[in-house]
Design an enzyme around this catalytic site. Structure first.
Site, mmCIF file in Angstrom:
data_model
loop_
_atom_site.group_PDB
_atom_site.id
_atom_site.type_symbol
_atom_site.label_atom_id
_atom_site.label_comp_id
_atom_site.label_asym_id
_atom_site.label_seq_id
_atom_site.Cartn_x
_atom_site.Cartn_y
_atom_site.Cartn_z
ATOM 1 N N ASP A 23 20.099 62.936 4.062
ATOM 2 C CA ASP A 23 19.820 61.244 5.423
ATOM 3 C C ASP A 23 20.844 60.432 4.857
ATOM 4 O O ASP A 23 20.996 59.365 5.601
ATOM 5 C CB ASP A 23 18.129 61.072 4.213
ATOM 6 C CG ASP A 23 18.469 60.581 3.072
ATOM 7 O OD1 ASP A 23 19.835 61.094 2.125
ATOM 8 O OD2 ASP A 23 17.692 60.029 2.313
ATOM 9 N N SER A 24 21.847 60.457 4.635
ATOM 10 C CA SER A 24 23.451 59.499 4.766
ATOM 11 C C SER A 24 23.460 59.783 6.902
ATOM 12 O O SER A 24 24.626 58.542 6.849
ATOM 13 C CB SER A 24 24.739 59.666 4.521
ATOM 14 O OG SER A 24 24.732 61.390 4.353
ATOM 15 N N LYS A 45 16.646 68.614 -0.253
ATOM 16 C CA LYS A 45 16.730 67.989 -1.263
ATOM 17 C C LYS A 45 16.071 67.185 -0.986
ATOM 18 O O LYS A 45 15.236 66.414 -0.905
ATOM 19 C CB LYS A 45 18.527 67.691 -1.385
ATOM 20 C CG LYS A 45 18.311 67.106 -1.890
ATOM 21 C CD LYS A 45 20.328 66.248 -2.405
ATOM 22 C CE LYS A 45 20.547 65.631 -1.273
ATOM 23 N NZ LYS A 45 20.424 64.099 -1.685
ATOM 24 N N GLU A 90 14.626 63.613 -3.843
ATOM 25 C CA GLU A 90 15.337 62.713 -4.849
ATOM 26 C C GLU A 90 14.392 62.222 -5.740
ATOM 27 O O GLU A 90 13.019 61.755 -5.713
ATOM 28 C CB GLU A 90 15.756 60.893 -4.796
ATOM 29 C CG GLU A 90 16.938 61.422 -2.779
ATOM 30 C CD GLU A 90 17.362 59.853 -2.580
ATOM 31 O OE1 GLU A 90 16.997 58.966 -2.618
ATOM 32 O OE2 GLU A 90 18.444 59.512 -1.487
ATOM 33 N N GLU A 134 24.433 60.888 -8.436
ATOM 34 C CA GLU A 134 25.347 60.499 -8.185
ATOM 35 C C GLU A 134 25.094 59.160 -8.908
ATOM 36 O O GLU A 134 24.134 58.731 -9.388
ATOM 37 C CB GLU A 134 24.491 59.511 -6.919
ATOM 38 C CG GLU A 134 25.173 58.548 -5.940
ATOM 39 C CD GLU A 134 24.338 58.355 -4.281
ATOM 40 O OE1 GLU A 134 23.635 59.941 -3.841
ATOM 41 O OE2 GLU A 134 24.987 57.774 -3.443
HETATM 42 O O1 KIV Z 1 22.812 61.974 2.425
HETATM 43 C C1 KIV Z 1 23.418 61.682 1.513
HETATM 44 O O2 KIV Z 1 24.784 62.122 1.682
HETATM 45 C C2 KIV Z 1 23.367 62.212 0.085
HETATM 46 C C3 KIV Z 1 24.919 62.374 -0.373
HETATM 47 C C4 KIV Z 1 25.202 60.773 -1.311
HETATM 48 C C5 KIV Z 1 24.342 63.399 -1.690
HETATM 49 O O3 KIV Z 1 22.528 62.397 -0.777
#
Ligand code: KIV
Length: 271
Positions: A51-52, A120, A122, A189
């Site tokens: 989600d980056s 994924k 969090e 992280e």
């Molecule tokens: O969204 C992302 O790029 C991430 C990484 C920083 C692991 O979750």
């Protein structure tokens, strides 16, 4: 007989075996077809549709604004470029925190509409019920502990997490809970290397670090950071392998100059 050589695809089982064999896992983010194709062919083990994308693709300050529809678009594009790597897709903020039914519906949309291999999420204890429900539906889940950017307004800063004993103890407990809930691995992280070592050694499933030191079972970097596309972000943990910002700027400036001087196109470059 097919002339195409069968590729050995990376699965969640492959990652477990790599951890058991002490072979580090390589992971990188990608958000589109072209880069995913390059990373896959280069031999990367895992591609994260992070989600980056909210930051590096859309230009938002945080990861919070990106929607499920936008993540699905990025994941569909990545999956089309991948032949071998395991594709993990972030469930974006707001699509799993409210309750486990909503979380399952979001994960099902990712799997059904993108062709990706896993999701994924969090968080630890607070999302365990949702993780269990998603895993029970047959969807592999990767956890994410430590600095969790979707909670940035709770933390108030992007500094190293779990330096204090209480937060470190919660993280260790959360890691075990994620494993018990059926996660196939987890991102750690921006936590101290010694804590990441302890967590990694306490688990059977692999840990993938970003700013969490060398004792994790693998490493992940955001492609824009490691390729030097985004040059403003220079945390201590980042190794920049290219300066694409400089190279692209030079190439585009040369192109502009060639166009202005009527050097491009030349006789061979026209019909
Ligand atoms: O969204 C992302 O790029 C991430 C990484 C920083 C692991 O979750």
């Amino acid at each position: 007989m097919s002339i195409h050589k069968e590729v050995k695809k990376v699965t969640t089982n492959t990652l477990q075996k790599m951890k058991a064999a002490g072979e580090p896992i390589s992971m990188i983010t990608a958000y589109d077809f072209s880069f995913a194709k390059i990373f896959d062919a280069a031999g990367i083990d895992v591609i994260l549709v992070g989600d980056s994308a909210s930051n590096v693709m859309a230009g938002h300050e945080t990861t919070l604004p990106i929607t499920l529809e936008q993540m699905i678009y990025h994941a569909q594009s990545v999956v089309r470029g991948v032949n071998r790597s395991l594709v993990v897709v972030d469930l974006p903020f707001g699509t799993y925190q409210s309750n486990s039914d909503v979380a399952l519906a979001s994960a099902i949309r990712i799997m059904k509409e993108t062709g990706a291999h896993s999701v994924k999420m969090e968080g630890g204890e607070e999302i365990i019920d949702s993780i269990k429900k998603i895993v029970a539906a047959g969807i592999p889940v990767m956890g994410h502990l430590g600095l969790t950017p979707q909670s940035i307004y709770k933390f108030g800063t992007y500094t190293v997490r779990a330096k204090e004993e209480a937060e470190a103890a919660k993280l260790k407990n959360d890691a075990l809970l994620l494993q018990q809930a059926g996660c196939f691995g987890m991102v750690l992280e921006k936590i101290p290397a010694q804590l990441a070592k302890e967590v990694s050694e306490s688990l059977l499933i692999p840990t993938i670090g970003i700013g969490a030191g060398v004792f994790c079972n693998g490493q992940v970097l955001v492609m824009h950071d490691m390729l030097g596309i985004n040059t403003e972000f220079k945390p201590r943990f980042l190794r920049q392998y290219l300066n694409l910002h400089e190279q692209i700027t030079g190439a585009v400036q040369q192109y502009i100059s060639d166009v202005k001087r009527k050097d491009f196109p030349n006789a061979e470059e026209q019909y």
